[in-house]
Design an enzyme around this catalytic site. Structure first.
Site, mmCIF file in Angstrom:
data_model
loop_
_atom_site.group_PDB
_atom_site.id
_atom_site.type_symbol
_atom_site.label_atom_id
_atom_site.label_comp_id
_atom_site.label_asym_id
_atom_site.label_seq_id
_atom_site.Cartn_x
_atom_site.Cartn_y
_atom_site.Cartn_z
ATOM 1 N N GLU A 148 30.448 2.258 1.022
ATOM 2 C CA GLU A 148 29.806 3.286 0.186
ATOM 3 C C GLU A 148 28.317 3.003 0.023
ATOM 4 O O GLU A 148 27.497 3.923 0.015
ATOM 5 C CB GLU A 148 30.461 3.344 -1.205
ATOM 6 C CG GLU A 148 31.918 3.777 -1.220
ATOM 7 C CD GLU A 148 32.123 5.265 -0.950
ATOM 8 O OE1 GLU A 148 31.133 5.985 -0.761
ATOM 9 O OE2 GLU A 148 33.292 5.695 -0.916
ATOM 10 N N ARG A 200 25.662 5.779 1.432
ATOM 11 C CA ARG A 200 24.892 6.527 0.427
ATOM 12 C C ARG A 200 23.482 5.967 0.246
ATOM 13 O O ARG A 200 22.526 6.734 0.156
ATOM 14 C CB ARG A 200 25.621 6.522 -0.912
ATOM 15 C CG ARG A 200 27.005 7.145 -0.807
ATOM 16 C CD ARG A 200 27.606 7.427 -2.159
ATOM 17 N NE ARG A 200 29.057 7.573 -2.064
ATOM 18 C CZ ARG A 200 29.819 8.183 -2.950
ATOM 19 N NH1 ARG A 200 29.278 8.717 -4.026
ATOM 20 N NH2 ARG A 200 31.126 8.266 -2.792
ATOM 21 N N ASP A 233 39.194 8.348 8.888
ATOM 22 C CA ASP A 233 38.302 9.466 9.248
ATOM 23 C C ASP A 233 36.967 9.135 9.921
ATOM 24 O O ASP A 233 36.758 9.401 11.105
ATOM 25 C CB ASP A 233 38.071 10.372 8.025
ATOM 26 C CG ASP A 233 37.624 9.614 6.754
ATOM 27 O OD1 ASP A 233 37.392 8.403 6.834
ATOM 28 O OD2 ASP A 233 37.505 10.248 5.692
ATOM 29 N N GLU A 279 33.662 18.325 2.886
ATOM 30 C CA GLU A 279 34.062 18.301 4.305
ATOM 31 C C GLU A 279 34.269 19.691 4.907
ATOM 32 O O GLU A 279 33.908 19.940 6.069
ATOM 33 C CB GLU A 279 35.331 17.458 4.496
ATOM 34 C CG GLU A 279 35.131 15.963 4.293
ATOM 35 C CD GLU A 279 35.062 15.533 2.833
ATOM 36 O OE1 GLU A 279 35.386 16.367 1.952
ATOM 37 O OE2 GLU A 279 34.672 14.377 2.555
#
Ligand code: DMJ
Length: 664
Positions: free
Chosen positions: A283, A287, A415, A550
């Site tokens: 993360e 980010r 993913d 998404e």
């Protein structure tokens, strides 16, 4: 009594006795106490200003600000007992930010806040393309004195896009004139398109302004209770996740004042090494490193590059494992790393496989190979390992290099590993052929084994365990796959292209159906397929909508690559649904049940709502030249990174940026 003189005579049994005037005593006593206190105060203040930290301050404002900072660091309890919310025990506001409904205590804060709020209301009501001014910002600029001028922030309003032919391929011009100039639409654009763009831009301002008003410097905003969200993915520390994540969206939308205040906050207050809590390596990379690198590419302002390197450096100890596969969590202060408890000894595929774009680009702009070496090592392990049925299980042990349980998904836990194989190839200007081969091999296996079609013909991606479909369900997270397959189809003309584009269309259609079949017209977190239901959530934890991007990401890419109007129409449906159900006075909230007419909010404004959701919706209505897919690749958090050799804003370092002592 020494030194206190008698002023009048008292008589005891007729004999005069020395007496003390109580009146005189009190006055003298007061003088004494006041002068002692004054002396003490002067000495204390003097000492403060001679502390080394204050000596180096350039101005009184700096000094006062440092005192403020120290008090703030000590925590709100220093000034007042922490108030406890009824439903959020232990979650209390920072100094200077007053919780909604409690502001009666401090008339100055109330006044500041009312003025800011009035200003925001006014801005919201006016033509949205005008730039807002924030003269008063409670707990931010008003208490911190003038900020330093930006090193190289944007100065001019957007007038044109940066055209590749205008710049030298060597990198940024010394005068900074090759900043990206973001233009969403040309002068003769359709008024309807313009109005939609302006709507999305106004949504961004609503999200940003409320974050600024109620949670500035904290990670995320609770838009209903109007205070900081302290249990966000980055915890309660002051990492400004919403600032760093949302900054490039502000830039792309031409919100220059907001961009500048975010940039200045990063320059002055963002320091990863002060964070003493566990951060997710993944993360933090997507980010923070991703967001900062985008801003660097767009502006050439080196503060972004240097902060990105600091963040990546803080993560490097997590890669110290026998295989080089990183642990999931790291504490930047203690440098201790560990795995999530629920994952046992394993790291997660989607996490360790989603660092490549950021770390490779960081090596190029800093000239330091250390970052690329880390992700190349991960690639080597994954390339060489035996893969069950050409697919990659979600769990892998970084000590042994062995797979954990053989659960395979293009949704949660898997993913973006697949997404980054394709995008590493694209970002390298198609030089990283290993990545493209790994992608194509895995996708053929995924389409053969995981792509299912419902009784009514909806295509979806199911999950596998030990080679068998375990659940007829698709995560909202997997809805990025429509865009991914479309990108794969249009960038390599081969026997797979047609199939990829067909799958892209079908998956995007299914994700839209999951939105369309809900009462709110917003999609659930996961949706199932059976003879009884199609594209609908069943369990209560699947019915939430947490402002995810998404599906809109796929609308955006499908629109750019096919020009079919339905993708813009679907995006506009989503904008209207967000405005109707998620917008609250204090920002945007997620929903606890998308199947209710009047759903409850979850009271979280996710940082990715600003980074991704609003950016993709904005780009959906912009011209193709704004962040052209020929020049930019979006990281998994929608932060655009330039394509090497194609985008003159790549900003390759000619010499390595000096290495600080704390580098690993
Ligand atoms: C984002 O942080 C990224 O898109 C990530 O890859 C997956 N989850 C969220 C948004 O849903």
């Amino acid at each position: 009594m020494t030194g206190i003189l008698p002023t009048y005579q008292r008589f005891v049994n007729g004999v005069p006795v020395p007496s003390i005037s109580r009146r005189s005593f009190r006055i003298r006593e007061k003088y004494l106490i006041v002068s002692v206190l004054l002396t003490f105060g002067i000495v204390w203040l003097g000492a403060l200003f001679y502390l080394p930290e204050f000596k180096s301050s350039s101005s009184v404002n700096d000094s006062v600000y440092n005192v403020y900072k120290r008090i703030q660091k000590a925590g709100p309890e220093l000034l007042m007992p922490p108030p406890l919310a009824q439903n959020d025990v232990g979650d209390f506001p920072v100094v200077g930010i007053v919780r909604h409904g409690e502001e009666g205590d401090d008339p100055h804060i109330v006044e500041d806040r009312n003025r800011l709020k009035a200003k925001i209301d006014e801005d919201m009501g006016m033509k949205v393309l005008e730039r807002p001014q924030f003269d008063v910002a409670p707990s931010v600029s008003s208490s911190r004195g003038p900020s330093k001028p930006p090193v190289d922030a944007i100065e001019e309003p957007a007038v044109r896009n940066f055209a590749a032919k205008d710049a030298s391929p060597a990198g940024p011009k010394p005068d900074g004139s090759n900043r990206y100039v973001a233009v969403a639409i040309g002068p003769n654009a359709d008024p309807d398109q313009k109005q939609k763009l302006e709507t999305v831009k106004e949504m961004m301002r609503h999200a940003w302004n409320n974050y600024k008003l109620y949670a500035w410097g904290k990670n995320e905003l609770k838009p209903i209770s109007k205070r900081a969200h302290l249990s966000s993915v980055f915890g309660s520390g002051e990492m400004g996740a919403t600032i760093v994540d949302g900054l490039d969206t502000l830039y792309v939308m031409g919100l220059t004042d907001e961009f500048r205040e975010g940039r200045d906050w990063i320059a002055e207050h963002f320091n990863i090494n002060e964070i003493d809590s566990e951060l997710s390596v993944f993360e933090t990379t997507i980010r923070f490193v991703g967001g900062l690198l985008s801003c660097y590419a767009l502006t050439g302002d080196t503060i972004f590059r240097d902060k990105a390197a600091e963040v990546a450096d803080a993560l490097l100890p997590a890669f110290e494992t026998p295989t080089g596969l990183p642990y999931a969590l790291i504490n930047p202060s203690t440098k201790a790393s560990r795995q999530y408890h629920w994952a046992g000894p394993n790291s997660i595929l989607s996490e360790l496989g989603t660092l490549h774009l950021e770390f490779s680009y960081l090596s190029d702009v800093t000239g330091r190979e250390v970052y690329r070496n880390k992700v190349d090592k991960i690639r080597e392990v994954l390339y060489n390992i035996e893969k069950p049925g050409d697919l990659y299980p979600n769990f892998i042990n970084p000590r042994t290099g062995q797979w954990g349980q053989r659960h395979i998904s293009l949704g949660a836990l898997g993913d973006s590993f697949y997404e980054y194989l394709l995008k590493a190839w694209l970002a390298s200007n198609r030089g990283d052929e290993q990545a493209r081969t790994m992608f194509d091999t895995a996708m053929q296996a995924a389409l053969d084994k995981m792509l299912r079609v419902s009784p009514s013909g909806l295509a979806y991606l199911a999950e596998l365990k030990y080679g068998r479909v375990i659940e007829e369900k698709m995560d909202h997270l997997s809805c990025f796959a429509g865009g991914m397959f479309a990108l794969a189809a249009t960038t390599l003309e081969n026997s797979l292209s047609e199939r990829y584009m067909d799958v892209a269309r079908k998956l995007t259609h299914t994700c839209h159906e999951s939105y369309f079949r809900s009462e709110t017209k917003l999609g659930p977190e996961a949706f199932r397929f059976s003879n009884a239901v199609e594209a609908r959530a069943q369990k209560s934890n699947e019915k939430v909508y947490i402002l995810r991007p998404e599906t809109f990401e796929s609308y955006f890419i499908m629109w750019r690559l096919t020009k079919e109007q339905k993708y813009r129409d679907w995006g506009w449906e989503a904008v209207q649904a967000l405005e109707k159900h998620c917008r609250v006075e204090g920002g945007y909230t997620g929903l606890t049940n998308v199947y209710h007419q009047n759903p409850q909010g979850d009271d979280v404004q996710q940082s990715y709502f600003l980074a991704e959701t609003l950016k993709y919706l904005y780009l959906l209505f912009s011209d193709d030249s704004l962040l052209s897919l020929d020049e930019w690749v979006f990281n998994t958090e929608a932060h655009p990174l330039p394509i090497k050799g194609k985008n003159p804003l790549y900003r390759m370092a000619s010499t390595p940026v000096p290495i600080e002592d704390n580098r690993v």
